[in-house]
Design an enzyme around this catalytic site. Structure first.
Site, PDB file in Angstrom:
ATOM      1  N   SER A   5      -8.150  -6.721 -11.202  1.00  0.00           N
ATOM      2  CA  SER A   5      -6.818  -6.125 -11.392  1.00  0.00           C
ATOM      3  C   SER A   5      -5.822  -7.205 -11.809  1.00  0.00           C
ATOM      4  O   SER A   5      -4.965  -6.988 -12.669  1.00  0.00           O
ATOM      5  CB  SER A   5      -6.319  -5.492 -10.093  1.00  0.00           C
ATOM      6  OG  SER A   5      -6.917  -4.235  -9.925  1.00  0.00           O
ATOM      7  N   LYS A  48       0.875  -1.176   0.000  1.00  0.00           N
ATOM      8  CA  LYS A  48       0.000   0.000   0.000  1.00  0.00           C
ATOM      9  C   LYS A  48       0.905   1.217   0.000  1.00  0.00           C
ATOM     10  O   LYS A  48       2.019   1.160   0.527  1.00  0.00           O
ATOM     11  CB  LYS A  48      -0.880   0.012   1.252  1.00  0.00           C
ATOM     12  CG  LYS A  48      -2.162   0.796   1.108  1.00  0.00           C
ATOM     13  CD  LYS A  48      -3.159   0.081   0.212  1.00  0.00           C
ATOM     14  CE  LYS A  48      -4.538   0.692   0.291  1.00  0.00           C
ATOM     15  NZ  LYS A  48      -5.509  -0.131  -0.418  1.00  0.00           N
TER      16      LYS A  48
END
Length: 411
Positions: free
Chosen positions: A344, A102
């Site tokens: 994704s 992240k």
């Protein structure tokens, strides 16, 4: 309780259920790498401004790391850490070959012009380009970023490494983005719900739904429920909340929202107090907005029989206990909203093969992954005699632990 504490608590409960070695447990929590960079750019008025960029790469035992990049004034390293860790378990639950990461930049994207955002994105990419990559770490959009941000990262990265469309996902279709990516999270939520209902011999068409949050995920979920004959009886977003006990006409509501930008003035429903939405009479509650909306203060008043966590971390652990005592069935976020990261993965696969799929194939594969995911979670629930949340966490943590052991983690 914040997201980090809740994720750690769920992780520790899962390791206890699985009986993992304490050294292995400790090593699974420690991030692989934490990156912090200063991004200095000239502003449009000629002054210099500096922003701090982060990337936390949590684990790569099962494959390249994967996770969003957010542009937000409060990019807190602790929260980014929790979200990176959560991505590790989420990709493992979805059974896609990734680890978790992240990142973000501490800035307010609303205060920056388009050209300032582009310069900032390019400087950030220049600083981390040798630490991300198709087989290393594959970023995606998150809060405050979008397909355009991904296009700039792709372009900047390609200057160093040659044309590399698979380095980011969530790209514009014209640059190798996947069809079906836009609808993926919302549609995944519906496939997950169908898999859950199949267990109980129920179908979407016989249930009433309340949806909190009418952004990307909420609108696609509502649309799919409506198409399958389910009744959406109440909806809310930042502009307010509306209800119609006979079911809202979702197609008409979407048109209204597009023209007026709000829900309140929609003629096919009555305005209601947004605070009452979560405790409204319904079969299924779908929180699609912020985290922590179900707490010990309102959990005991929830009337829904099923909660489908389309948002990240909408139910805090206290509410979790109250709701499970009441017999409410919660489909956990770590599985329910994994449609986005699954598509994704399909985008990355298509880019690597240089062969794009049609939307029908994307949705068919997504349904396959979501259905198989639920069956795997259910099997863990039966083995360990636990609820769906722990079923999902034990499934994810166990997959990462096994990969780590097989690779030889003590060497």
């Amino acid at each position: 309780m914040n997201a980090l504490a809740a994720t750690n608590r769920n992780f520790r409960r899962a390791t206890r259920i699985l009986g993992l070695d304490s050294k292995l447990e400790k090593s699974l929590l420690i991030p692989f790498r934490e990156i912090k960079v200063e991004c200095t750019i000239p502003k449009d008025d000629g002054t210099l401004a500096s922003y701090i960029g982060f990337r936390i790469q949590h684990d790569n035992a099962r494959g390249p790391m994967k996770g969003g990049i957010r542009y937000h004034p409060e990019v807190d390293p602790d929260e980014v850490n929790a979200l990176a860790q959560l991505m590790t378990w989420k990709t493992a639950v979805a059974d896609i070959p990734y680890g978790g990461a992240k990142g973000g930049i501490g800035c307010n994207p609303r205060d920056l012009s388009m050209s300032e955002l582009e310069r900032l994105t390019r400087v950030f990419t220049q600083k981390i380009h040798d630490l991300i990559g198709i087989q290393r770490d594959v970023p995606a959009p998150d809060m405050g970023t979008n397909a355009q941000t991904m296009a700039w990262i792709l372009d900047e990265y390609s200057k160093f490494h040659g044309h590399s469309p698979a380095v980011v996902t969530g790209k514009p279709i014209d640059l190798g983005g996947s069809l079906g990516r836009e609808a993926a999270t919302g549609l995944g939520v519906i496939f997950a719900t169908e898999a859950l209902f199949a267990e109980y011999g129920k179908s979407i068409s016989e249930m009433t739904f309340v949806i909190q949050g009418f952004g990307n995920v909420g609108t696609w979920a509502a649309r799919s429920i409506y198409e399958r004959g389910g009744k959406v009886i109440a909806v809310s977003d930042v502009t307010g909340a509306i209800r119609n006990p006979n079911g809202i006409d979702i197609k008409a509501l979407l048109k209204h929202k597009e023209t007026n930008g709000n829900l309140k003035e929609f003629s096919g429903a009555d305005v209601m107090d947004p605070d009452e939405l979560l405790v409204h009479e319904c079969d299924v509650l779908v929180p699609c907005a912020l985290g922590g909306v179900l707490s010990k203060d309102n959990a005991s008043h929830v009337k829904a029989k099923f909660i489908i966590e389309a948002a990240n971390h909408p139910t805090d652990p206290d509410a979790d206990e109250i709701l499970s005592k009441k017999g409410v069935i919660i489909l956990p976020d770590i599985y329910a909203n994994s449609g986005g990261v699954t598509v994704s993965y399909f985008e990355w696969v298509q880019n690597i093969q240089g062969f794009m799929w049609d939307e029908e194939k994307v949705n068919k594969e997504l349904k396959k992954y979501m259905t198989k995911g639920f069956q795997n979670i259910k099997a863990m629930c039966q083995t360990h005699n636990c609820d769906l949340r722990m079923g999902a966490f034990t499934l994810g943590v166990n997959r990462v632990a096994r990969a780590t052991l097989l690779r030889g983690w003590e060497a």
